[in-house]
Scaffold this motif. Structure first.
Motif, mmCIF file in Angstrom:
data_model
loop_
_atom_site.group_PDB
_atom_site.id
_atom_site.type_symbol
_atom_site.label_atom_id
_atom_site.label_comp_id
_atom_site.label_asym_id
_atom_site.label_seq_id
_atom_site.Cartn_x
_atom_site.Cartn_y
_atom_site.Cartn_z
ATOM 1 N N LEU A 3 0.834 -1.208 0.000
ATOM 2 C CA LEU A 3 0.000 0.000 0.000
ATOM 3 C C LEU A 3 0.866 1.254 0.000
ATOM 4 O O LEU A 3 0.608 2.203 -0.759
ATOM 5 C CB LEU A 3 -0.887 -0.040 1.238
ATOM 6 C CG LEU A 3 -2.193 0.703 1.171
ATOM 7 C CD1 LEU A 3 -3.030 0.147 0.046
ATOM 8 C CD2 LEU A 3 -2.914 0.566 2.483
ATOM 9 N N ILE A 42 0.905 4.111 -2.885
ATOM 10 C CA ILE A 42 0.630 5.528 -2.598
ATOM 11 C C ILE A 42 1.805 6.388 -3.046
ATOM 12 O O ILE A 42 1.629 7.425 -3.695
ATOM 13 C CB ILE A 42 0.333 5.724 -1.097
ATOM 14 C CG1 ILE A 42 -0.978 5.036 -0.718
ATOM 15 C CG2 ILE A 42 0.265 7.193 -0.740
ATOM 16 C CD1 ILE A 42 -1.231 5.003 0.751
ATOM 17 N N SER A 96 -6.747 4.480 3.327
ATOM 18 C CA SER A 96 -6.623 3.428 2.303
ATOM 19 C C SER A 96 -6.366 2.080 2.942
ATOM 20 O O SER A 96 -6.849 1.055 2.453
ATOM 21 C CB SER A 96 -5.530 3.788 1.301
ATOM 22 O OG SER A 96 -4.390 4.237 1.962
ATOM 23 N N VAL A 107 -8.944 -0.949 2.209
ATOM 24 C CA VAL A 107 -8.460 -2.046 1.381
ATOM 25 C C VAL A 107 -9.045 -3.377 1.860
ATOM 26 O O VAL A 107 -9.070 -4.363 1.119
ATOM 27 C CB VAL A 107 -6.914 -2.059 1.350
ATOM 28 C CG1 VAL A 107 -6.347 -2.804 2.529
ATOM 29 C CG2 VAL A 107 -6.405 -2.659 0.066
ATOM 30 N N SER A 164 -7.741 -5.542 5.937
ATOM 31 C CA SER A 164 -7.115 -4.249 6.205
ATOM 32 C C SER A 164 -5.956 -4.431 7.184
ATOM 33 O O SER A 164 -6.093 -5.111 8.198
ATOM 34 C CB SER A 164 -8.134 -3.273 6.769
ATOM 35 O OG SER A 164 -8.784 -3.831 7.861
#
Lengths: 223, 82
Positions: free
Chosen positions: A27, A31, A83, A87, A95
């Motif tokens: 992640l 990003i 996010s 997710v 998550s």
């Protein structure tokens, strides 16, 4: 919805690789790459700058001090935690914030940032706010410092884990489409928890400064 | 022996969540009713009130989350079982 509890993928001596580590690393990479690519295009860059300026003003309005050094941290926390929470809605991925280690790491960063912010503004004098109204209150202030950091971690962890757990229990009782309203509710929880995490980091960082300089509370003078 | 520990753990986990959520529920309801009162009196400052309400409710809610964490530890990570 993936697994409710963190799954062990690899074990190498005392080091354990869980799926939360993989998910949060991927992640962060996504990003970072997205922001690097977005900054290459002028139109996207201008749009992002407008959004940043708006959010910066909104953050400054929350605490009545000059919080500009904290704005990048709080915005990063918002983006990352939001996010990371959302997710979990992707099938097969859970998550990463439902892992206590993840939430504790985020809370530790927030704790460290509040001290760095206060020390950079005030020098070592900021440590005086622990004995602020009276020296007798020093132990209580220290306990409060520890407990609010732990509470920051436990709040995010507990909320995200309970959301996932409730979804899993309802899925077990009545499968297919019944857990859908709960998943919609989890979107709201994700957003609110991300927002609260950032705001509490800001408030904790600002409180150390506001206590040492009660007079600048109203003005918010730049340094 | 382990059966007794498991039995007591399950019962305690249920009681922990049940009793532990009474206080935060009352507190959050009180905070919400006061915030609605304040917004109806001063609609202009609704933004500030809502923001403060969210943060305050998260603080109040963490008490219930503590009880939940204790219950989860008892159910899934009990140090006295096994």
């Amino acid at each position: 919805m993936g697994e409710v509890f963190p799954q062990e993928l690899l074990r190498w001596g005392p080091i354990v690789l869980t799926d939360t580590v993989v998910a949060s690393g991927a992640l962060s990479l996504i990003i970072a790459l997205t922001s690097i690519v977005a900054l290459r295009f002028d139109s996207a860059r201008e749009a992002l700058e407008v959004i940043y300026a708006f959010l910066e003003r909104a953050i400054e309005d929350m605490v009545n001090i000059d919080a500009r050094p904290l704005v990048p941290l709080v915005l990063t926390q918002w983006i990352f935690i939001l996010s990371a929470n959302l997710v979990g809605l992707v099938p097969g991925i859970s998550s990463p914030t439902r892992d206590l280690s993840m939430a504790a790491a985020l809370a530790a960063i927030a704790w460290l940032a509040s001290h760095v912010f206060a020390a950079r503004r005030e020098g070592w004098r900021y440590l005086r706010h622990y004995a602020e109204p009276n020296l007798l209150l020093l132990p209580f202030n220290l306990i409060g410092e520890v407990s609010r950091t732990i509470a920051l971690a436990l709040r995010l962890f507990g909320n995200m884990l309970s959301t996932t757990l409730v979804g899993a229990v309802v899925l077990y009782l009545a499968a297919f489409l019944v857990p859908l309203p709960l998943m919609l509710l989890s979107v709201l929880t994700s957003a609110v928890q991300a927002y609260i995490f950032g705001v509490l980091t800001l408030v904790f960082s600002a409180s150390a400064f506001q206590m040492t300089n009660p007079r600048t509370l109203q003005g918010g003078q730049p340094p | 022996m382990t059966d007794w520990i498991a039995l007591v753990s399950i019962a305690t986990a249920g009681f922990a969540v049940a009793i532990g959520s009474i206080g935060p529920a009352l507190g959050e309801g009180r905070a919400l009713s006061r915030a609605l009162d304040a917004i109806s009196r001063q609609p202009d400052s609704a933004d500030t009130i809502t923001r403060t309400l969210f943060v305050g409710m998260a603080m109040v809610e963490s008490t219930a989350i503590y009880a939940l964490v204790i219950a989860l530890v008892l159910l899934f990570a009990n140090p006295f079982v096994g």
